[in-house]
Design a protein around this motif. Structure first.
Motif, PDB file in Angstrom:
ATOM      1  N   THR A   1      12.549  58.412  78.717  1.00  0.00           N
ATOM      2  CA  THR A   1      12.469  58.166  80.182  1.00  0.00           C
ATOM      3  C   THR A   1      11.669  56.674  80.250  1.00  0.00           C
ATOM      4  N   GLY A   2      12.339  55.693  80.931  1.00  0.00           N
ATOM      5  CA  GLY A   2      11.420  54.324  81.077  1.00  0.00           C
ATOM      6  C   GLY A   2      11.744  53.643  79.824  1.00  0.00           C
ATOM      7  N   ALA A   3      12.669  53.637  79.059  1.00  0.00           N
ATOM      8  CA  ALA A   3      12.713  53.023  77.833  1.00  0.00           C
ATOM      9  C   ALA A   3      13.328  51.652  78.063  1.00  0.00           C
ATOM     10  N   GLY A   4      14.206  51.637  79.201  1.00  0.00           N
ATOM     11  CA  GLY A   4      15.016  50.409  79.525  1.00  0.00           C
ATOM     12  C   GLY A   4      16.572  50.530  79.699  1.00  0.00           C
ATOM     13  N   LYS A   5      17.163  51.667  79.603  1.00  0.00           N
ATOM     14  CA  LYS A   5      18.361  52.094  79.558  1.00  0.00           C
ATOM     15  C   LYS A   5      19.077  51.627  80.929  1.00  0.00           C
ATOM     16  N   THR A   6      18.596  52.245  81.911  1.00  0.00           N
ATOM     17  CA  THR A   6      19.039  51.753  83.215  1.00  0.00           C
ATOM     18  C   THR A   6      18.831  50.078  83.583  1.00  0.00           C
ATOM     19  N   THR A   7      17.944  49.679  83.057  1.00  0.00           N
ATOM     20  CA  THR A   7      17.501  48.292  83.232  1.00  0.00           C
ATOM     21  C   THR A   7      18.666  47.430  82.479  1.00  0.00           C
ATOM     22  N   ILE A   8      19.269  47.979  81.377  1.00  0.00           N
ATOM     23  CA  ILE A   8      20.376  47.421  80.953  1.00  0.00           C
ATOM     24  C   ILE A   8      21.363  47.105  81.529  1.00  0.00           C
ATOM     25  N   VAL A   9      22.041  48.241  82.206  1.00  0.00           N
ATOM     26  CA  VAL A   9      23.116  48.406  82.953  1.00  0.00           C
ATOM     27  C   VAL A   9      22.946  47.727  84.294  1.00  0.00           C
ATOM     28  N   SER A  10      21.652  47.617  84.812  1.00  0.00           N
ATOM     29  CA  SER A  10      21.460  46.957  86.200  1.00  0.00           C
ATOM     30  C   SER A  10      21.575  45.210  85.799  1.00  0.00           C
ATOM     31  N   LEU A  11      20.972  44.765  84.665  1.00  0.00           N
ATOM     32  CA  LEU A  11      21.276  43.634  84.279  1.00  0.00           C
ATOM     33  C   LEU A  11      22.795  43.204  84.128  1.00  0.00           C
ATOM     34  N   LEU A  12      23.462  44.235  83.513  1.00  0.00           N
ATOM     35  CA  LEU A  12      24.919  43.755  83.233  1.00  0.00           C
ATOM     36  C   LEU A  12      25.750  43.857  84.933  1.00  0.00           C
ATOM     37  N   SER A  13      25.135  44.710  85.771  1.00  0.00           N
ATOM     38  CA  SER A  13      25.834  44.585  87.065  1.00  0.00           C
ATOM     39  C   SER A  13      25.245  43.297  87.718  1.00  0.00           C
ATOM     40  N   ARG A  14      24.225  42.518  87.166  1.00  0.00           N
ATOM     41  CA  ARG A  14      23.701  41.638  87.773  1.00  0.00           C
ATOM     42  C   ARG A  14      23.021  41.878  89.040  1.00  0.00           C
ATOM     43  N   PHE A  15      22.443  43.072  88.995  1.00  0.00           N
ATOM     44  CA  PHE A  15      21.661  43.451  90.197  1.00  0.00           C
ATOM     45  C   PHE A  15      20.119  42.822  90.039  1.00  0.00           C
ATOM     46  N   TYR A  16      19.977  42.341  88.998  1.00  0.00           N
ATOM     47  CA  TYR A  16      18.777  41.305  88.427  1.00  0.00           C
ATOM     48  C   TYR A  16      19.121  40.283  87.540  1.00  0.00           C
ATOM     49  N   ASP A  17      18.732  39.321  87.437  1.00  0.00           N
ATOM     50  CA  ASP A  17      18.796  38.306  86.343  1.00  0.00           C
ATOM     51  C   ASP A  17      17.693  38.188  85.223  1.00  0.00           C
ATOM     52  N   PRO A  18      18.289  38.136  83.834  1.00  0.00           N
ATOM     53  CA  PRO A  18      17.272  38.194  82.894  1.00  0.00           C
ATOM     54  C   PRO A  18      16.216  37.082  82.961  1.00  0.00           C
ATOM     55  N   THR A  19      15.047  37.470  82.474  1.00  0.00           N
ATOM     56  CA  THR A  19      14.037  36.472  82.514  1.00  0.00           C
ATOM     57  C   THR A  19      14.274  35.410  81.340  1.00  0.00           C
ATOM     58  N   ASN A  20      14.804  35.726  80.401  1.00  0.00           N
ATOM     59  CA  ASN A  20      15.301  34.768  79.423  1.00  0.00           C
ATOM     60  C   ASN A  20      16.429  35.283  78.962  1.00  0.00           C
ATOM     61  N   GLY A  21      17.324  34.587  78.132  1.00  0.00           N
ATOM     62  CA  GLY A  21      18.650  34.766  77.270  1.00  0.00           C
ATOM     63  C   GLY A  21      19.705  34.804  78.389  1.00  0.00           C
ATOM     64  N   GLU A  22      20.715  35.234  77.967  1.00  0.00           N
ATOM     65  CA  GLU A  22      22.087  35.089  78.955  1.00  0.00           C
ATOM     66  C   GLU A  22      22.849  36.677  78.442  1.00  0.00           C
TER      67      GLU A  22
END
Length: 595
Positions: free
Chosen positions: A387-408
């Motif tokens: 829990t909290g490892a970043g799994k949901t964060t990965i799919v949130s970035l893929l959904s473009r709910f947020y933009d990456p700080t770096n990278g694409e």
């Protein structure tokens, strides 16, 4: 922006009065013609009001003095006709003012609601929902009196004041100067009160927002409150919030209540001064009695618009805070938007690539560090980890709910930041652990995935995920209302409906974030075939703590410490005897111990 809670007063930018007035004035632009008609009607009523004392003066000083009965009757007839027309004009203007004001409020609320929908998750993360509701409803409603009085008070009363002042100076300069003598003192006192009253109204609206946020949170979690028998504690908290609101309101009102006595006192003093000067002028035969009587009527007409303008000023001050709070939201630029000249992404095949993606929700911590992976079209990918490892964060970035700080992040070789956001998200399906259903029928909740779907298509989707049988057992079948947030359904039933909704949407990229966690073992077995149908031919990301549900995925990625620590099939990861192996064996051992 700092995290906000129901107990913390919101930060607010205080704009200048001129800026607020000019900005609110832009909402009158679409109604320029109606506003012009209203102003014309008001001018007519104002002119009739100004003529009444003058015609009375003529009747006294000329007709009555010279025994001119015919002339007196003519003046009387003119007065009757003019005042009847003025009365009808007033009725028409009130109807038009109400129409314009209500339309303006609808436009402001719609613009605010539309803008809020475009804001990123960061905005909602930092504000309780109740405080957003307070702005959309309460603060917008607070502007109604402001617009009403802007149209019916500000413009006509200013014109009336100017016209009456001109007439008074024409009649007699000395009496006119005596009338305006006290105005500078009144203006200074009102400015002194205004600078303090606005701050108090700011505090009042913040406390009101806190109360609404508390009520919304309390009723949303009423099951938790009642299950822990915390009603008395919540009642105490509610009383404290109401007490804070009442205290802030009383402080603001007490200061505002100085406006009326101040104006009335100035009116009384000004009238005494005028009559004193008028008495001297009559005694010295500089003016006639009729002139003094007419002037006494003009004194009332002079101070009445000042009284009304002070009331408008009072309303303006008490509602500046509401306008500030509305414009605070409107001035927030969405973090996630389509770039200028962004092109539609077109039909998505489903290739997903993360190139050196780093991300943190704030500037102090990093959730993901240099994530790299490539997913081929149609592959089913599982994300596992603590829990909290970043799994949901990965799919949130893929959904473009947020933009990456770096990278694409690339989909079909296109950076998702450079494509039209709506064309991209319309081809994605996202199913969360906490399934959200709207307070309408089951049919409409499933149809939300495809608004133009026929009833037959909705039913076919429900059958595919094995939701049809339990739906048909409901008293109204597909027409059964699910209540707010689907509260009349079990957690598993809500998930099945969300599966049907996602299948109907036919997304090219599908995300299941703990989507089967609330389904019991029997229901899970029934829905597995439906899920296979749902995943077929789509690039899919599955987040699950129950490892038995992801054994058949094409690739399993173990997320930990902000990185992809392991990647491979179920069998490959077991052979590595690394993190996944430990997770799997721990879960397997737990199940055996329980058995």
């Amino acid at each position: 922006m700092a995290q906000n809670t129901i107990n913390r007063d919101e930060d607010q930018l205080n704009r200048s009065k001129v800026e607020i007035i000019l900005r609110l004035g832009t909402y009158l632009q679409p109604y320029k013609f109606k506003t012009f008609i209203v102003i014309c009607l008001m001018l007519f009523v104002m002119i009739v009001g100004i003529l009444n004392p003058y015609l009375l003066k003529v009747a006294i000083d000329t007709n009555i003095k010279n025994n001119d009965v015919k002339g007196l009757m003519v003046i009387g007839g003119v007065l009757l006709v003019l005042n009847y027309l003025a009365m009808m004009s007033s009725r028409i203007r009130w109807t038009m003012i109400s129409s314009v004001t209500n339309n303006i409020l609808v436009n402001i609320r719609h613009e605010l609601y539309t803008h809020i929908q475009k804001l990123s998750f960061t905005f909602f993360d930092n504000r309780p929902v109740g405080k957003i509701l307070a702005r959309v409803m309460g603060d917008v409603n607070a502007l109604q009196n402001l617009f009403n009085q802007s149209i019916q008070t500000l413009i006509p009363e200013l014109l009336s004041l100017v016209c009456v002042t001109v007439v008074m100076f024409i009649l007699n300069v000395k009496l006119a100067l005596a009338s305006v003598l006290i105005l500078p003192f009144l203006a200074a006192a009102m400015f002194y009160i205004e600078t303090r009253a606005r701050k108090r109204w700011d505090v009042y609206r913040k406390k009101r927002s806190n109360l609404i946020a508390f009520i919304h949170e309390d009723f949303s979690g009423i099951k938790v409150v009642q299950s822990f028998a915390k009603e008395k504690d919540k009642e105490k908290d509610f009383k404290e919030k109401v007490s804070e609101l009442m205290g802030a309101f009383m402080k603001a009102v007490k200061l505002n209540d100085f406006f009326w006595p101040l104006v009335e006192l100035s009116w009384g003093v000004g009238t005494v001064v005028v009559f004193y000067v008028g008495y001297k002028l009559v005694m010295s035969e500089e003016i006639e009695v009729g002139t003094l009587i007419a002037f006494s009527m003009y004194i009332g007409m002079f101070w009445r618009p000042i009284m009304n303008l002070s009331n408008f000023y009072n309303t303006l001050i008490s509602n500046f805070s509401a306008a500030d709070r509305i414009f605070d939201i409107m001035d927030i630029d969405p973090d996630i938007i389509s770039q200028e000249n962004a092109q539609p992404i077109g039909h998505i095949n489903g290739e997903v690539r993360f190139n050196n993606v780093t991300f943190g929700y704030d500037g102090n911590s990093t959730v993901l560090r240099n994530i790299n992976f490539t997913i081929n079209p149609g592959e089913k990918i599982a994300l596992v980890g603590a829990t909290g490892a970043g799994k949901t964060t990965i799919v949130s970035l893929l959904s473009r709910f947020y933009d990456p700080t770096n990278g694409e992040i690339l989909v079909d070789g296109k950076n998702i930041k450079n494509v039209d956001l709506e064309s991209y998200r319309s081809q994605m399906g996202i199913m969360l652990q906490d399934t959200f259903l709207f307070s309408t029928s089951i049919m409409e909740n499933i149809r939300y995935g495809k608004l133009d779907a026929t009833d037959e298509e909705v039913i076919a989707a429900a059958k595919a995920v094995h939701a049809h049988d339990f739906i048909m057992k409901m008293e109204k079948g597909y027409d059964t209302d699910v209540n707010e947030r689907g509260s009349r359904l079990s957690l598993g039933q809500r998930q099945l409906i969300s599966f049907a909704r996602a299948l109907l949407a036919n997304p090219r990229i599908l995300i299941l974030d703990e989507a089967t966690s609330n389904i019991d073992t029997h229901t899970e077995k029934l829905v597995q075939n439906g899920i296979e149908t749902l995943l077929e031919g789509r690039t899919s990301f599955v987040i699950a703590h129950r490892l038995s549900t992801i054994r058949d995925c094409d690739k399993i990625m173990v997320i930990g410490n902000g990185n992809v620590e392991e990647s491979g099939t179920h069998e490959q990861l077991l052979q590595l005897k690394g993190h996944y192996y430990k997770l799997y064996m721990a879960q397997y051992s737990f199940i055996n111990d329980g058995a």
